[in-house]
Write a protein that holds these residues in place. Structure first.
Motif, PDB file in Angstrom:
ATOM      1  N   VAL A 107      -1.889   9.434  -1.923  1.00 41.86           N
ATOM      2  CA  VAL A 107      -2.841   8.296  -1.801  1.00 41.86           C
ATOM      3  C   VAL A 107      -4.242   8.160  -1.869  1.00 41.86           C
ATOM      4  N   PHE A 108      -4.654   9.159  -1.422  1.00 45.40           N
ATOM      5  CA  PHE A 108      -6.343   9.313  -1.560  1.00 45.40           C
ATOM      6  C   PHE A 108      -6.931   9.966  -2.679  1.00 45.40           C
ATOM      7  N   GLN A 109      -5.652  10.647  -3.441  1.00 44.46           N
ATOM      8  CA  GLN A 109      -6.035  10.927  -4.767  1.00 44.46           C
ATOM      9  C   GLN A 109      -6.293   9.778  -5.898  1.00 44.46           C
ATOM     10  N   LEU A 110      -5.856   8.575  -5.547  1.00 44.70           N
ATOM     11  CA  LEU A 110      -5.916   7.440  -6.367  1.00 44.70           C
ATOM     12  C   LEU A 110      -6.790   6.260  -5.698  1.00 44.70           C
ATOM     13  N   PHE A 111      -6.729   6.470  -4.432  1.00 48.92           N
ATOM     14  CA  PHE A 111      -7.560   5.285  -3.819  1.00 48.92           C
ATOM     15  C   PHE A 111      -8.904   5.821  -3.077  1.00 48.92           C
ATOM     16  N   PRO A 112      -9.988   5.183  -2.894  1.00 54.03           N
ATOM     17  CA  PRO A 112     -11.068   5.812  -2.368  1.00 54.03           C
ATOM     18  C   PRO A 112     -10.758   6.287  -1.095  1.00 54.03           C
ATOM     19  N   LEU A 184      -3.496 -10.426  -6.140  1.00 58.57           N
ATOM     20  CA  LEU A 184      -4.842 -10.904  -5.633  1.00 58.57           C
ATOM     21  C   LEU A 184      -5.537 -11.563  -6.976  1.00 58.57           C
ATOM     22  N   ALA A 185      -5.777 -12.829  -6.874  1.00 57.97           N
ATOM     23  CA  ALA A 185      -6.334 -13.434  -7.984  1.00 57.97           C
ATOM     24  C   ALA A 185      -8.084 -13.208  -8.139  1.00 57.97           C
ATOM     25  N   ASP A 186      -8.508 -12.648  -6.878  1.00 61.09           N
ATOM     26  CA  ASP A 186     -10.027 -12.337  -6.910  1.00 61.09           C
ATOM     27  C   ASP A 186     -10.131 -10.915  -6.920  1.00 61.09           C
ATOM     28  N   ASN A 187     -10.891 -10.397  -7.668  1.00 64.22           N
ATOM     29  CA  ASN A 187     -11.255  -9.072  -7.858  1.00 64.22           C
ATOM     30  C   ASN A 187     -12.351  -8.453  -6.719  1.00 64.22           C
ATOM     31  N   SER A 188     -12.579  -9.455  -6.008  1.00 65.79           N
ATOM     32  CA  SER A 188     -13.500  -9.092  -4.837  1.00 65.79           C
ATOM     33  C   SER A 188     -12.738  -9.073  -3.489  1.00 65.79           C
ATOM     34  N   THR A 189     -11.405  -9.266  -3.554  1.00 70.78           N
ATOM     35  CA  THR A 189     -10.565  -9.228  -2.120  1.00 70.78           C
ATOM     36  C   THR A 189     -10.032  -7.908  -2.092  1.00 70.78           C
ATOM     37  N   HIS A 190     -10.244  -7.340  -0.636  1.00 65.61           N
ATOM     38  CA  HIS A 190      -9.493  -6.158  -0.393  1.00 65.61           C
ATOM     39  C   HIS A 190      -8.138  -6.447  -0.154  1.00 65.61           C
ATOM     40  N   LEU A 191      -7.212  -5.538  -0.848  1.00 63.77           N
ATOM     41  CA  LEU A 191      -5.829  -5.676  -0.524  1.00 63.77           C
ATOM     42  C   LEU A 191      -5.848  -4.508   0.790  1.00 63.77           C
ATOM     43  N   VAL A 192      -5.065  -4.948   1.984  1.00 64.69           N
ATOM     44  CA  VAL A 192      -5.046  -3.942   3.149  1.00 64.69           C
ATOM     45  C   VAL A 192      -3.623  -3.799   3.081  1.00 64.69           C
ATOM     46  N   LEU A 193      -3.151  -2.780   3.157  1.00 66.38           N
ATOM     47  CA  LEU A 193      -1.722  -2.426   3.208  1.00 66.38           C
ATOM     48  C   LEU A 193      -1.208  -2.171   4.546  1.00 66.38           C
ATOM     49  N   VAL A 194      -0.146  -2.831   5.182  1.00 67.62           N
ATOM     50  CA  VAL A 194       0.255  -2.503   6.512  1.00 67.62           C
ATOM     51  C   VAL A 194       1.522  -1.580   6.073  1.00 67.62           C
ATOM     52  N   PRO A 195       1.595  -0.111   6.418  1.00 63.94           N
ATOM     53  CA  PRO A 195       2.683   0.676   6.047  1.00 63.94           C
ATOM     54  C   PRO A 195       3.640   0.756   7.245  1.00 63.94           C
ATOM     55  N   SER A 206       2.855   3.765  -6.807  1.00 63.40           N
ATOM     56  CA  SER A 206       3.820   3.196  -8.043  1.00 63.40           C
ATOM     57  C   SER A 206       3.255   1.973  -8.361  1.00 63.40           C
ATOM     58  N   ALA A 207       2.599   1.224  -7.380  1.00 62.37           N
ATOM     59  CA  ALA A 207       2.325  -0.327  -8.061  1.00 62.37           C
ATOM     60  C   ALA A 207       1.204  -0.350  -8.757  1.00 62.37           C
ATOM     61  N   PHE A 208       0.263   0.555  -8.538  1.00 60.33           N
ATOM     62  CA  PHE A 208      -1.046   0.603  -9.350  1.00 60.33           C
ATOM     63  C   PHE A 208      -0.849   1.676 -10.629  1.00 60.33           C
ATOM     64  N   THR A 209       0.393   2.288 -10.770  1.00 63.56           N
ATOM     65  CA  THR A 209       0.499   3.571 -11.874  1.00 63.56           C
ATOM     66  C   THR A 209       1.840   3.035 -12.455  1.00 63.56           C
ATOM     67  N   THR A 210       3.001   3.963 -12.267  1.00 66.32           N
ATOM     68  CA  THR A 210       4.058   3.677 -13.165  1.00 66.32           C
ATOM     69  C   THR A 210       5.059   2.632 -12.773  1.00 66.32           C
ATOM     70  N   GLY A 211       4.942   1.791 -11.749  1.00 71.10           N
ATOM     71  CA  GLY A 211       5.771   0.809 -11.255  1.00 71.10           C
ATOM     72  C   GLY A 211       7.212   1.435 -11.174  1.00 71.10           C
ATOM     73  N   ASP A 229     -10.200  -0.142  -6.107  1.00 69.84           N
ATOM     74  CA  ASP A 229     -11.386   0.256  -5.530  1.00 69.84           C
ATOM     75  C   ASP A 229     -11.642  -0.311  -4.011  1.00 69.84           C
ATOM     76  N   LEU A 230     -10.954  -1.336  -4.121  1.00 68.68           N
ATOM     77  CA  LEU A 230     -11.059  -2.169  -2.618  1.00 68.68           C
ATOM     78  C   LEU A 230      -9.844  -1.923  -1.797  1.00 68.68           C
ATOM     79  N   VAL A 231      -8.858  -1.204  -1.972  1.00 75.65           N
ATOM     80  CA  VAL A 231      -7.724  -0.909  -1.258  1.00 75.65           C
ATOM     81  C   VAL A 231      -7.939  -0.264  -0.094  1.00 75.65           C
ATOM     82  N   MET A 232      -7.403  -0.806   1.128  1.00 74.19           N
ATOM     83  CA  MET A 232      -7.413  -0.206   2.390  1.00 74.19           C
ATOM     84  C   MET A 232      -6.139  -0.044   3.200  1.00 74.19           C
ATOM     85  N   ILE A 233      -5.763   0.780   3.877  1.00 71.45           N
ATOM     86  CA  ILE A 233      -4.452   0.894   4.530  1.00 71.45           C
ATOM     87  C   ILE A 233      -4.619   0.927   6.194  1.00 71.45           C
TER      88      ILE A 233
END
Length: 325
Positions: A107-112, A184-195, A206-211, A229-233
């Motif tokens: 995950v952190f090879q792809l996201f900050p 997310l319509a707004d590019n300044s919104t943080h996507l916060v994943l609850v795993p 997958s959702a950001f790469t191959t699908g 760049d605004l993804v958080m987990i």
């Protein structure tokens, strides 16, 4: 809740034009609009400049509130074997701790990695609005009030379009899991994943790469529109802390909405809460949906216990609760 209530009084006293001029005069010319479009950058959480800070006082609150549990997962997060075993049971994860740690590394090879919510230097008193999805938001006319906060938290499929008058339109943190994911319509919104399982981390990649991942225990979005760049987990240890310390093991695990509220309590100075609780008939439904199941309840979550805690937090003066109609 002093800073937010000052803004509330300004909102009640000013017409729309006056409110606009208030923002312009406060931020300086066109800078107020530019500032509102910037990605959210919370400062040093220890430098609360409110007249009354959420982390101060009250023996009951401090017995629950633990700032040493970091809300967000990072590459450096050391999820213990014991906590992992608890977490993997939530949705029957078949993977072991080693597989989970490899997923975190990928995950952190792809996201900050290790993105901080803190910075140095003084800051203002940061107010946040946590907007649940309850039907009691309808006809609340709280939209402008919600948008006055510095940061706005929304959960799962919550729409704002066509509901702005009641729910507002600003979103700073959008909290979701794969089965509830939305673009997310707004590019300044943080996507916060609850795993809730290791597969959720692989879905995020997958959702950001191959699908390639299209099904978990339900069909899921194969691609998602959001700022990478605004993804958080959310940290699995934070989920466990909320469940054991705050909810006292009620329900199978916390709802996304309650996790969002507790996240706000940990990263904001003032927390204002909207859109939680059942409707007048005791049903739990979303503000944008017609109720088909007249006996709808909260499933694996303890809605009553969560609502009781929200009321208690309000009574203690830790949040400002707007129950709606």
């Amino acid at each position: 809740m002093v800073a937010f209530m000052r803004r509330l009084k300004a909102l009640l006293l000013l017409p729309i034009t006056g409110l606009l001029m208030l923002f312009i005069s406060h931020h300086g010319g066109e800078e107020w609009w530019i500032a509102l479009q910037q990605p959210f950058q919370p400062d040093d959480l220890s430098k609360c400049t409110c007249d009354k800070c959420i982390s101060e006082g009250d023996e009951w609150f401090m017995a629950h509130f633990n700032q040493t549990v970091h809300p967000f997962l990072t590459r450096q997060s050391n999820v213990s074997a014991q906590n992992f075993l608890w977490w993997k049971r939530l949705q029957g994860d078949p993977n072991d701790l080693g597989t989970f740690r490899r997923a975190v590394d990928r995950v952190f090879q792809l996201f900050p990695s290790g993105k901080r919510l803190m910075g140095s230097g003084p800051r203002h008193c940061m107010s946040c609005s946590v907007v649940g999805n309850s039907e009691n938001l309808q006809a609340s006319h709280n939209g402008a009030l919600i948008d006055l906060s510095d940061a706005v938290f929304r959960m799962n499929g919550a729409p704002t379009k066509d509901y702005e008058e009641d729910v507002g339109k600003k979103t700073t943190f959008h909290i979701m899991y794969p089965e509830s994911a939305v673009d997310l319509a707004d590019n300044s919104t943080h996507l916060v994943l609850v795993p809730f399982k290791t597969l959720d981390l692989y879905w995020l990649i997958s959702a950001f790469t191959t699908g390639s991942i299209r099904f978990t225990y339900l069909p899921v979005k194969k691609k998602i529109k959001a700022n990478k760049d605004l993804v958080m987990i959310l940290n699995p240890e934070f989920i466990k802390y909320v469940y054991e310390i705050w909810l006292k093991n009620n329900g199978r695990y916390p709802s996304t909405g309650f996790l969002g509220l507790m996240l706000a309590i940990h990263i904001c100075d003032e927390v204002n809460v909207f859109g939680f609780g059942a409707d007048q008939n005791g049903n739990w439904r979303h503000y944008w949906e017609e109720l088909k199941n007249k006996n709808l309840r909260t499933g694996v979550h303890s809605g009553r216990e969560e609502y009781k805690l929200i009321q208690q937090l309000a009574t203690k003066g830790k949040i400002n609760f707007f129950p709606g109609r």
